[in-house]
Design an enzyme around this catalytic site. Sequence first.
Site, PDB file in Angstrom:
ATOM      1  N   ASP A 129      -4.212 -10.580   6.381  1.00 29.55           N
ATOM      2  CA  ASP A 129      -2.982 -10.402   5.599  1.00 29.55           C
ATOM      3  C   ASP A 129      -1.759 -10.691   6.461  1.00 29.55           C
ATOM      4  O   ASP A 129      -0.757  -9.978   6.411  1.00 29.55           O
ATOM      5  CB  ASP A 129      -2.904  -8.985   5.027  1.00 29.55           C
ATOM      6  CG  ASP A 129      -1.894  -8.885   3.884  1.00 29.55           C
ATOM      7  OD1 ASP A 129      -1.598  -9.916   3.256  1.00 29.55           O
ATOM      8  OD2 ASP A 129      -1.393  -7.770   3.621  1.00 29.55           O
ATOM      9  N   PHE A 158       0.801  -1.214   0.000  1.00 24.24           N
ATOM     10  CA  PHE A 158       0.000   0.000   0.000  1.00 24.24           C
ATOM     11  C   PHE A 158       0.835   1.267   0.000  1.00 24.24           C
ATOM     12  O   PHE A 158       0.312   2.356   0.124  1.00 24.24           O
ATOM     13  CB  PHE A 158      -0.938   0.021   1.207  1.00 24.24           C
ATOM     14  CG  PHE A 158      -2.003  -1.027   1.124  1.00 24.24           C
ATOM     15  CD1 PHE A 158      -2.673  -1.229  -0.074  1.00 24.24           C
ATOM     16  CD2 PHE A 158      -2.328  -1.804   2.207  1.00 24.24           C
ATOM     17  CE1 PHE A 158      -3.667  -2.184  -0.162  1.00 24.24           C
ATOM     18  CE2 PHE A 158      -3.319  -2.763   2.122  1.00 24.24           C
ATOM     19  CZ  PHE A 158      -3.992  -2.954   0.927  1.00 24.24           C
ATOM     20  N   GLY A 159       2.133   1.175  -0.107  1.00 26.65           N
ATOM     21  CA  GLY A 159       2.944   2.384  -0.171  1.00 26.65           C
ATOM     22  C   GLY A 159       4.220   2.261   0.634  1.00 26.65           C
ATOM     23  O   GLY A 159       4.442   1.281   1.361  1.00 26.65           O
ATOM     24  N   PRO A 160       5.091   3.274   0.554  1.00 23.24           N
ATOM     25  CA  PRO A 160       6.388   3.234   1.238  1.00 23.24           C
ATOM     26  C   PRO A 160       6.264   3.530   2.727  1.00 23.24           C
ATOM     27  O   PRO A 160       5.306   4.154   3.186  1.00 23.24           O
ATOM     28  CB  PRO A 160       7.173   4.337   0.522  1.00 23.24           C
ATOM     29  CG  PRO A 160       6.126   5.301   0.070  1.00 23.24           C
ATOM     30  CD  PRO A 160       4.929   4.476  -0.282  1.00 23.24           C
TER      31      PRO A 160
END
Length: 763
Positions: free
Chosen positions: A572, A458-460
């Site tokens: 997850d 979902f991103g850094p």
Amino acid sequence: MNSLLLFLSFTSLFLRTLSTDSLTPTQPLTDGSTLISSGQIFELGFFSPQGSAKRYVGIWYHNFSTDTVLWVANRQSPVLDRSGSLRISASGNLILVNGENITLWSSNVTISINSKEMTVQLLDNGNLQLNDSWNVVWQSFDYPTDTYLTGMKDGLDMVTNVNQLFTSWKSPNDPEKGNYSMGIDPDRSTQIFIWEGTKPRWRSGQWNGQVFIGVRGMLPMYIYGFKLSNFEQEGKMYFYYSAFNASHRYVLSWDGSLKHLIWQSDTQGFVPKSIDEWENGNWTNGCTRRTTLSCERNTSNGDQGEQDGFLMLQGVKLPDLSDWDQNSGSISRCEQTCLANCSCKAYSFVTGIGCLKWGGDLVDIYMFSSGGENLYVKLAGSELATKKKKILVVIIVIIVLAVFISLGCIYLVFKKRVTARDEEKNRKSQHCHLLSFDSIVGATGKFSHSNLLGEGGFGPVYKGTLPGGQEIAVKRLSRSSGQGLEEFKNEVILISKLQHRNLVRLLGCCIQGEEKILIYEYMPNRSLDAFLFDATKKRLLDWKTRYNIIEGIARGLLYLHRDSRLRVIHRDLKVSNILLDEEMNPKISDFGMARIFGRHDNETNTKRVVGTYGYMSPEYAMHGLFSVKSDVYSFGVLLLEIISGKRNSTFHHPESYLNLLSYAWKSWNEDNAMDFIDTSIRDSCSWTEVSRCMNVGLLCVQDRANDRPNMSAVVVMLESGTIDQALPRQPTFAAEKSSSDTESSTFDMNLSANASITRLVGR
């Protein structure tokens, strides 16, 4: 909108670059540089009088020579070379220093705020002001030299009897204080005096409200008049000259004479007869036409150019020596007859008088602030065309400004809506400590690549440091990621309500525009996969450490499934979502896809399957069904990866087509678990504990959800110290793999009601 903002920012920067009327504490004025008022009327800088090498700071008319100096700062203390610098000092005062950093002149006022907030500005009326954030703390108009400009006040303090005077130069080329001064009568009568030393040489006579009675021939409208006010409540008496603009000035000359001078730099169609005299301040010869009238040109070639026309000057005292044309009874007739007569230079049509014309020089003209007549001056057609072009430019500028203002209004409305949306988001995220986007930018060094900890689905994630020194992990959700606002709010609400030693702690969040950011406690050892799958670092994970990690993850999941206020399915769980603190204790992270269950709910389904390849249970991957047993399956995969030191998604047995789960069952079933254990821990591990963990892992990855234990049973089996456990069935579920599959192959599947799987989209 971003392009618009960029353009507006660039335009604003461009306009600020053009504006050179101000100084800041970080921008001193050195010799050779100047300040120019925003209307380009006045200029401030260093100058040397004619025949002198001494340097002074002064103000003069822009685009004219320094012979027209109107104000001088350091009259008594010149700079002897070109090393001078005008700056804002640490005390906030405006000072002039030489090359040895010796202060030669200062505004010398008491400043109560930080000097960094001070600015200096040269205004279009010729006034130099020193400002703090709110007020004018010093201005040159309060400290005149020899020249009186519109807006100045000559004051007498009736308490201290200190008289604020204009003082002449010592000589035409020496700005040091001379012998003559001018100011208000110190005996408090409403008169202006000129003194030579202490001897009075001239007085204006009393002020009667309209004129000074001692000035011969002075009329109420004479040069716009004086106005004398007695401000007894302030203890001061002032006079000030009320002119229409900054072009008028009074100069007390070095020889004691008082001169009234008018500067007009933009007389349409006319230029000085002598540029040298004009630049030296000698304007007695006046102006001449820039372009000859068409009727005066040599017309032998038949080309007279554009037809002559008239420029209207409004509100003026009409020039002397006019001719009265009694036959032109209307303004249009007056214009036609003047245009037809080449010797006619101007006309005016005055009510009660009629048509007046001028054939000679236009002398003794004054422009009134109110009243007066309209004078029509004849100009060459090309000059009028230039005027029209200027008007066209002004119109275009006005239109452009109107467009910018309109766009600005649109932007403000848009921003207001965005702000309202952000406030709504923040209201919904009230359980989270809100941080500003600017503070996060500062903490991460503008999201510097050197602070990048990793890149999730979902991103850094960046490392940051708050002003107090606390280290943080900043998860910046990518706009292109699958996690939208709902997932973000989900993660915020969940983590803010969940508190457990094996769950990562949320410190704050930020929602601003499209930015969605989460701030976590910083884990110095980052994620488990950075150790487990690295050939060198995995040696730091001995069996005792791995066993503690397995137990910690199990306790964290048990808290989510049973012991927390909310019943949470993580959905997850994977090795990269297990973070390690400084003591290698595990903490479950990344709750973006987690779901809250009711206390009595056991299972639900979804048409949108999200997760990571290799960790999803068969019923979830195939049919969208998930429950606490889905997390149990993921935990089993994770447990077997910790034991083997290998990824399930990429494992391939060299002698068969077994995946990691099948290979684990085969090794355990054949009592050959040592072949499955990571080679780096074979010599240090406890056979009993490893066997028990493999048994638990294989029980967790059984195909049928009902055959898997719940997390409370898993914790009991891990901590019971016995290997008397149920026997696992052979796992048969294995997704088809390719050589390009990796652990980070997280995907999103949409399931329809009529098919098991309708679409597979990688993210």
